[in-house]
Design a protein around this motif. Structure first.
Motif, PDB file in Angstrom:
ATOM      1  N   ASP A  23       0.834  -1.198   0.000  1.00  0.00           N
ATOM      2  CA  ASP A  23       0.000   0.000   0.000  1.00  0.00           C
ATOM      3  C   ASP A  23       0.871   1.251   0.000  1.00  0.00           C
ATOM      4  O   ASP A  23       0.643   2.179  -0.780  1.00  0.00           O
ATOM      5  CB  ASP A  23      -0.938  -0.010   1.205  1.00  0.00           C
ATOM      6  N   TYR A  24       1.870   1.283   0.862  1.00  0.00           N
ATOM      7  CA  TYR A  24       2.774   2.435   0.928  1.00  0.00           C
ATOM      8  C   TYR A  24       3.497   2.643  -0.404  1.00  0.00           C
ATOM      9  O   TYR A  24       3.536   3.757  -0.936  1.00  0.00           O
ATOM     10  CB  TYR A  24       3.807   2.244   2.047  1.00  0.00           C
ATOM     11  N   HIS A  25       4.085   1.586  -0.951  1.00  0.00           N
ATOM     12  CA  HIS A  25       4.866   1.719  -2.179  1.00  0.00           C
ATOM     13  C   HIS A  25       3.995   2.089  -3.376  1.00  0.00           C
ATOM     14  O   HIS A  25       4.417   2.860  -4.241  1.00  0.00           O
ATOM     15  CB  HIS A  25       5.670   0.441  -2.447  1.00  0.00           C
ATOM     16  N   TYR A  26       2.786   1.568  -3.419  1.00  0.00           N
ATOM     17  CA  TYR A  26       1.866   1.962  -4.493  1.00  0.00           C
ATOM     18  C   TYR A  26       1.564   3.455  -4.397  1.00  0.00           C
ATOM     19  O   TYR A  26       1.606   4.172  -5.399  1.00  0.00           O
ATOM     20  CB  TYR A  26       0.579   1.145  -4.427  1.00  0.00           C
ATOM     21  N   LYS A  27       1.270   3.940  -3.206  1.00  0.00           N
ATOM     22  CA  LYS A  27       0.973   5.366  -3.035  1.00  0.00           C
ATOM     23  C   LYS A  27       2.190   6.231  -3.345  1.00  0.00           C
ATOM     24  O   LYS A  27       2.061   7.328  -3.875  1.00  0.00           O
ATOM     25  CB  LYS A  27       0.458   5.636  -1.618  1.00  0.00           C
ATOM     26  N   GLU A  28       3.381   5.747  -3.023  1.00  0.00           N
ATOM     27  CA  GLU A  28       4.620   6.493  -3.282  1.00  0.00           C
ATOM     28  C   GLU A  28       5.015   6.474  -4.753  1.00  0.00           C
ATOM     29  O   GLU A  28       5.518   7.466  -5.261  1.00  0.00           O
ATOM     30  CB  GLU A  28       5.786   5.881  -2.494  1.00  0.00           C
ATOM     31  N   HIS A  29       4.860   5.336  -5.415  1.00  0.00           N
ATOM     32  CA  HIS A  29       5.450   5.156  -6.744  1.00  0.00           C
ATOM     33  C   HIS A  29       4.458   4.839  -7.859  1.00  0.00           C
ATOM     34  O   HIS A  29       4.868   4.718  -9.017  1.00  0.00           O
ATOM     35  CB  HIS A  29       6.491   4.033  -6.690  1.00  0.00           C
ATOM     36  N   GLY A  30       3.189   4.683  -7.554  1.00  0.00           N
ATOM     37  CA  GLY A  30       2.214   4.319  -8.575  1.00  0.00           C
ATOM     38  C   GLY A  30       2.130   5.289  -9.731  1.00  0.00           C
ATOM     39  O   GLY A  30       1.835   4.902 -10.860  1.00  0.00           O
ATOM     40  N   ASP A  31       2.429   6.570  -9.468  1.00  0.00           N
ATOM     41  CA  ASP A  31       2.376   7.592 -10.523  1.00  0.00           C
ATOM     42  C   ASP A  31       3.739   7.896 -11.128  1.00  0.00           C
ATOM     43  O   ASP A  31       3.844   8.775 -11.978  1.00  0.00           O
ATOM     44  CB  ASP A  31       1.786   8.894  -9.966  1.00  0.00           C
ATOM     45  N   ASP A  32       4.787   7.203 -10.698  1.00  0.00           N
ATOM     46  CA  ASP A  32       6.130   7.466 -11.222  1.00  0.00           C
ATOM     47  C   ASP A  32       6.184   7.235 -12.722  1.00  0.00           C
ATOM     48  O   ASP A  32       5.496   6.368 -13.268  1.00  0.00           O
ATOM     49  CB  ASP A  32       7.174   6.558 -10.560  1.00  0.00           C
ATOM     50  N   VAL A  33       7.044   7.990 -13.384  1.00  0.00           N
ATOM     51  CA  VAL A  33       7.278   7.786 -14.810  1.00  0.00           C
ATOM     52  C   VAL A  33       7.777   6.357 -15.008  1.00  0.00           C
ATOM     53  O   VAL A  33       8.645   5.885 -14.276  1.00  0.00           O
ATOM     54  CB  VAL A  33       8.318   8.794 -15.336  1.00  0.00           C
ATOM     55  N   GLY A  34       7.235   5.680 -15.961  1.00  0.00           N
ATOM     56  CA  GLY A  34       7.611   4.288 -16.212  1.00  0.00           C
ATOM     57  C   GLY A  34       6.758   3.297 -15.451  1.00  0.00           C
ATOM     58  O   GLY A  34       6.756   2.120 -15.752  1.00  0.00           O
ATOM     59  N   VAL A  35       6.037   3.770 -14.445  1.00  0.00           N
ATOM     60  CA  VAL A  35       5.139   2.882 -13.692  1.00  0.00           C
ATOM     61  C   VAL A  35       3.703   3.166 -14.119  1.00  0.00           C
ATOM     62  O   VAL A  35       3.044   2.324 -14.694  1.00  0.00           O
ATOM     63  CB  VAL A  35       5.295   3.057 -12.165  1.00  0.00           C
ATOM     64  N   SER A  36       3.233   4.367 -13.839  1.00  0.00           N
ATOM     65  CA  SER A  36       1.894   4.819 -14.236  1.00  0.00           C
ATOM     66  C   SER A  36       0.820   3.753 -14.033  1.00  0.00           C
ATOM     67  O   SER A  36       0.081   3.422 -14.950  1.00  0.00           O
ATOM     68  CB  SER A  36       1.897   5.278 -15.694  1.00  0.00           C
ATOM     69  N   ALA A  37       0.741   3.229 -12.834  1.00  0.00           N
ATOM     70  CA  ALA A  37      -0.269   2.215 -12.516  1.00  0.00           C
ATOM     71  C   ALA A  37      -1.534   2.907 -12.030  1.00  0.00           C
ATOM     72  O   ALA A  37      -1.497   3.694 -11.086  1.00  0.00           O
ATOM     73  CB  ALA A  37       0.263   1.261 -11.458  1.00  0.00           C
ATOM     74  N   ALA A  47       5.390  -4.371 -10.931  1.00  0.00           N
ATOM     75  CA  ALA A  47       6.493  -4.663 -10.010  1.00  0.00           C
ATOM     76  C   ALA A  47       7.007  -6.079 -10.231  1.00  0.00           C
ATOM     77  O   ALA A  47       8.224  -6.311 -10.247  1.00  0.00           O
ATOM     78  CB  ALA A  47       6.034  -4.477  -8.564  1.00  0.00           C
ATOM     79  N   HIS A  48       6.103  -7.026 -10.416  1.00  0.00           N
ATOM     80  CA  HIS A  48       6.505  -8.412 -10.668  1.00  0.00           C
ATOM     81  C   HIS A  48       7.267  -8.515 -11.986  1.00  0.00           C
ATOM     82  O   HIS A  48       8.305  -9.172 -12.064  1.00  0.00           O
ATOM     83  CB  HIS A  48       5.287  -9.322 -10.692  1.00  0.00           C
ATOM     84  N   LYS A  49       6.788  -7.848 -13.018  1.00  0.00           N
ATOM     85  CA  LYS A  49       7.457  -7.884 -14.321  1.00  0.00           C
ATOM     86  C   LYS A  49       8.852  -7.269 -14.210  1.00  0.00           C
ATOM     87  O   LYS A  49       9.811  -7.802 -14.754  1.00  0.00           O
ATOM     88  CB  LYS A  49       6.636  -7.162 -15.375  1.00  0.00           C
ATOM     89  N   TYR A  50       8.970  -6.149 -13.513  1.00  0.00           N
ATOM     90  CA  TYR A  50      10.274  -5.506 -13.337  1.00  0.00           C
ATOM     91  C   TYR A  50      11.239  -6.449 -12.632  1.00  0.00           C
ATOM     92  O   TYR A  50      12.378  -6.627 -13.055  1.00  0.00           O
ATOM     93  CB  TYR A  50      10.119  -4.210 -12.548  1.00  0.00           C
ATOM     94  N   LYS A  51      10.787  -7.073 -11.555  1.00  0.00           N
ATOM     95  CA  LYS A  51      11.643  -8.000 -10.816  1.00  0.00           C
ATOM     96  C   LYS A  51      12.077  -9.164 -11.705  1.00  0.00           C
ATOM     97  O   LYS A  51      13.236  -9.553 -11.717  1.00  0.00           O
ATOM     98  CB  LYS A  51      10.932  -8.536  -9.575  1.00  0.00           C
ATOM     99  N   THR A  52      11.135  -9.701 -12.483  1.00  0.00           N
ATOM    100  CA  THR A  52      11.450 -10.804 -13.384  1.00  0.00           C
ATOM    101  C   THR A  52      12.484 -10.369 -14.421  1.00  0.00           C
ATOM    102  O   THR A  52      13.442 -11.094 -14.699  1.00  0.00           O
ATOM    103  CB  THR A  52      10.171 -11.293 -14.098  1.00  0.00           C
ATOM    104  N   ASP A  53      12.319  -9.170 -14.981  1.00  0.00           N
ATOM    105  CA  ASP A  53      13.257  -8.648 -15.978  1.00  0.00           C
ATOM    106  C   ASP A  53      14.646  -8.440 -15.383  1.00  0.00           C
ATOM    107  O   ASP A  53      15.659  -8.743 -16.011  1.00  0.00           O
ATOM    108  CB  ASP A  53      12.756  -7.333 -16.571  1.00  0.00           C
ATOM    109  N   VAL A  54      14.704  -7.926 -14.159  1.00  0.00           N
ATOM    110  CA  VAL A  54      15.989  -7.664 -13.505  1.00  0.00           C
ATOM    111  C   VAL A  54      16.681  -8.971 -13.125  1.00  0.00           C
ATOM    112  O   VAL A  54      17.900  -9.095 -13.246  1.00  0.00           O
ATOM    113  CB  VAL A  54      15.801  -6.762 -12.265  1.00  0.00           C
ATOM    114  N   ASP A  55      15.921  -9.960 -12.701  1.00  0.00           N
ATOM    115  CA  ASP A  55      16.496 -11.237 -12.274  1.00  0.00           C
ATOM    116  C   ASP A  55      17.244 -11.952 -13.392  1.00  0.00           C
ATOM    117  O   ASP A  55      18.145 -12.746 -13.117  1.00  0.00           O
ATOM    118  CB  ASP A  55      15.425 -12.166 -11.711  1.00  0.00           C
ATOM    119  N   VAL A  56      16.896 -11.693 -14.639  1.00  0.00           N
ATOM    120  CA  VAL A  56      17.565 -12.389 -15.748  1.00  0.00           C
ATOM    121  C   VAL A  56      18.792 -11.644 -16.257  1.00  0.00           C
ATOM    122  O   VAL A  56      19.533 -12.172 -17.081  1.00  0.00           O
ATOM    123  CB  VAL A  56      16.595 -12.666 -16.932  1.00  0.00           C
TER     124      VAL A  56
END
Length: 67
Positions: A23-37, A47-56
């Motif tokens: 909840d905190y992170h969504y409120k902090e970063h949901g409107d960030d450029v590149g996120v726009s959720a 967030a899951h897609k980003y983590k998956t992309d970074v893990d590889v």
């Protein structure tokens, strides 16, 4: 509403639970450029897609700052 069971991949960090952390992170970063959720499920998906992309990505082995 999400429960702890829905957020097994999310780390609670210093928050009392993963739900509070998300909840905190969504409120902090949901409107960030590149996120726009527009909603929390969209934020979790991105967030899951980003983590998956970074893990590889290849991991760099070495020291920070050339030391």
């Amino acid at each position: 509403m999400f429960t702890e069971d829905d957020l097994t991949e999310w780390n609670k960090g210093n928050f009392p639970s993963r739900v509070y952390s998300v909840d905190y992170h969504y409120k902090e970063h949901g409107d960030d450029v590149g996120v726009s959720a527009e909603h929390l499920p969209g934020y979790l998906h991105k967030a899951h897609k980003y983590k998956t992309d970074v893990d590889v990505l290849p991991k760099k082995v070495g020291t920070y700052g050339g030391h």
